[in-house]
Design an enzyme around this catalytic site. Structure first.
Site, short mmCIF file in Angstrom:
data_model
loop_
_atom_site.label_atom_id
_atom_site.label_comp_id
_atom_site.label_asym_id
_atom_site.label_seq_id
_atom_site.Cartn_x
_atom_site.Cartn_y
_atom_site.Cartn_z
N HIS A 342 0.85 -1.18 0.00
CA HIS A 342 0.00 0.00 0.00
C HIS A 342 0.89 1.24 0.00
O HIS A 342 2.01 1.21 0.52
CB HIS A 342 -0.92 0.01 1.23
CG HIS A 342 -1.97 1.07 1.18
ND1 HIS A 342 -1.77 2.34 1.73
CD2 HIS A 342 -3.22 1.09 0.66
CE1 HIS A 342 -2.86 3.06 1.53
NE2 HIS A 342 -3.74 2.34 0.89
N ASP A 401 -7.87 -4.56 -0.76
CA ASP A 401 -8.29 -5.18 -2.01
C ASP A 401 -8.00 -6.69 -2.05
O ASP A 401 -8.62 -7.41 -2.83
CB ASP A 401 -7.60 -4.51 -3.20
CG ASP A 401 -8.03 -3.07 -3.37
OD1 ASP A 401 -9.24 -2.82 -3.32
OD2 ASP A 401 -7.16 -2.21 -3.56
#
Length: 466
Positions: A342, A401
């Site tokens: 991320h 995700d």
């Protein structure tokens, strides 16, 4: 050839075909649009508005949410830590523990918190939920005249078109006073599930030959319940399904002012434009595969893993194939293990942590425990491989995700709705940020770009090279 046939050919040329003249023009565009990458370093340009360490360039202030990925020790040195996400100063994990403990839905409460800056009491929450229920409708014949008229293969594009059309139904569409914008935002928050699901039903009917199912929303149901009710032919769902979808909406509702779609909200709002145009701009941003579309790539990656790894429980075989993905030798050959890493979080993404704690329970209900174990194993293996083989300034972990696509698939949500579900949630955060921008800044956002093109004299047309 008849006029109609000529028009069809012209339409295909204009909207579908890439002809040789377009190829040549594209080549010229590429040839004359490349910037020497060394110039970015020379002029210290923060590409992606991020510095060399990956930290975002400070472009504004917010009270809406905070992402925490590091801690500073007594010597002033920053160290990575388990990620935290705060909504209006409250840990999102505590928010979720609170409403799940009470066995109620939390998205409406979270929306209230994000927009109005404080948790509602029992009466305020009841009144707010009822107001959203009243707003959960669209204009008469909107489905027939707008959604069914020309269904889109991409539901995000269909959403954008629908939101723009709602501008025409609003007598105060351009009024940017706070009361009017609050009204517009709450209406769009309530309408978004209908626009997304109805657009999908129209697509399925027109392109896949499925039955056309248009259920009326139930104003007494939560947002999560209404999505499942509108989507399924029988309108039925289990408590766990609705609970997990509600948690997904809460986790996706907001994520700081710097993410691409929310920053878009700030940029477009600063121009003074209307709410509908602002939301459409943010939808366009969220549609991108580098932003809202990432969970679809995770699902496709795992489909590939399932096809190519014969024994999911074989650690060596699984590790070898994940390594091939990392080395650009498998899947889409980008070298990316989708769902891992991320831009801000390092040791862990709190949204992924929350998801994972509920995903296993749903996988048992759906009889998909083996797939859950495969995902957990890939998460562990990928983190080790990436940390070992890539030079990264911080830790790497699964992001939201990684598990969200699996959750949506277990809920029976079609992949076409994965990103629209994200939009249904994130519009709460966009609304809060739009209002914050309107009330605090009053200055159009205009960052600087340096021109690095040499100057040239004008050459008359007759003297130019052929």
């Amino acid at each position: 050839m008849g006029i109609e046939s000529k028009n069809i050919l012209l339409a295909e040329r204009n909207y579908s075909g890439i002809t040789q003249d377009i190829v040549e023009l594209a080549s010229k565009c590429q040839e004359n649009s490349r910037i020497d990458h060394s110039l970015y370093d020379k002029y210290e340009v923060k590409r992606g508005l991020r510095d060399l360490n990956g930290k975002g360039v400070l472009t504004g202030l917010t009270e809406i949410s905070e992402i925490k990925a590091s801690e500073v020790d007594e010597n002033g040195v920053s160290h990575p830590c388990d990620g935290k996400l705060y909504y209006r100063g409250i840990d999102v994990e505590d928010i979720i523990k609170g409403f799940t403990k009470d066995k109620r839905f939390g998205f409406e409460e979270t929306t209230y918190l994000l927009i109005f800056g404080e948790m509602p009491d029992e009466n305020e929450l009841k009144a707010f939920s009822e107001l959203l229920g009243e707003y959960r409708s669209i204009p008469s014949n909107f489905v027939r005249d707008i959604i069914m008229k020309k269904p889109s293969k991409d539901i995000m594009n269909a959403l954008a078109r629908c939101v723009l059309m709602l501008y025409s139904y609003d007598n105060k569409a351009d009024d940017v006073s706070v009361p009017n914008v609050v009204r517009q935002c709450l209406q769009l928050i309530s309408q978004m599930p209908l626009l997304a699901v109805y657009s999908y039903q129209a697509y399925k009917h027109s392109y896949l030959g499925g039955s056309l199912i248009i259920h009326e929303p139930n104003p007494k149901l939560s947002t999560a319940e209404n999505i499942l009710h509108l989507l399924r032919a029988d309108g039925k769902y289990t408590e766990l399904e609705a609970e997990l979808l509600d948690i997904a909406l809460v986790l996706h509702a907001e994520h700081g002012g710097g993410n691409n779609s929310t920053f878009t909200t700030h940029v477009v709002t600063s121009s003074g434009t209307d709410t509908y145009s602002t939301v459409v701009s943010s939808l366009a941003s969220l549609k991108g595969p580098k932003h809202g579309g990432a969970n679809i790539k995770v699902v496709k990656m795992f489909e590939d893993i399932k096809e190519n790894v014969k024994d999911w429980d074989n650690e060596e075989e699984l590790t070898a194939y994940v390594a091939r993905i990392l080395h650009k030798d498998a899947f889409d050959r980008t070298g990316l293990v989708y769902g891992m890493g991320h831009a801000v979080y390092s040791l862990s993404d709190p949204r992924a942590r929350v998801f994972k704690s509920f995903v296993e329970e749903l996988s048992i209900e759906k009889g998909r425990e083996a797939e859950y174990k495969l995902m957990a194993d890939v998460e562990r293996i990928a983190a080790k491989l990436i940390s070992k083989e890539r030079k990264i300034y911080k830790g790497v972990s699964a992001n939201v995700d990684f598990y969200s696509g699996f959750v949506y698939s277990m809920l029976g949500l079609p992949s076409e709705l994965f990103t629209p579900i994200f939009a249904i949630a994130r519009i709460s955060g966009w609304s809060a940020h739009r209002l914050e921008e309107l009330m605090n800044c009053n200055k159009i956002i205009r960052p600087a770009y340096m021109n690095v093109c040499d100057r040239h004299p004008y050459v008359p047309l007759s003297e130019r090279k052929k």
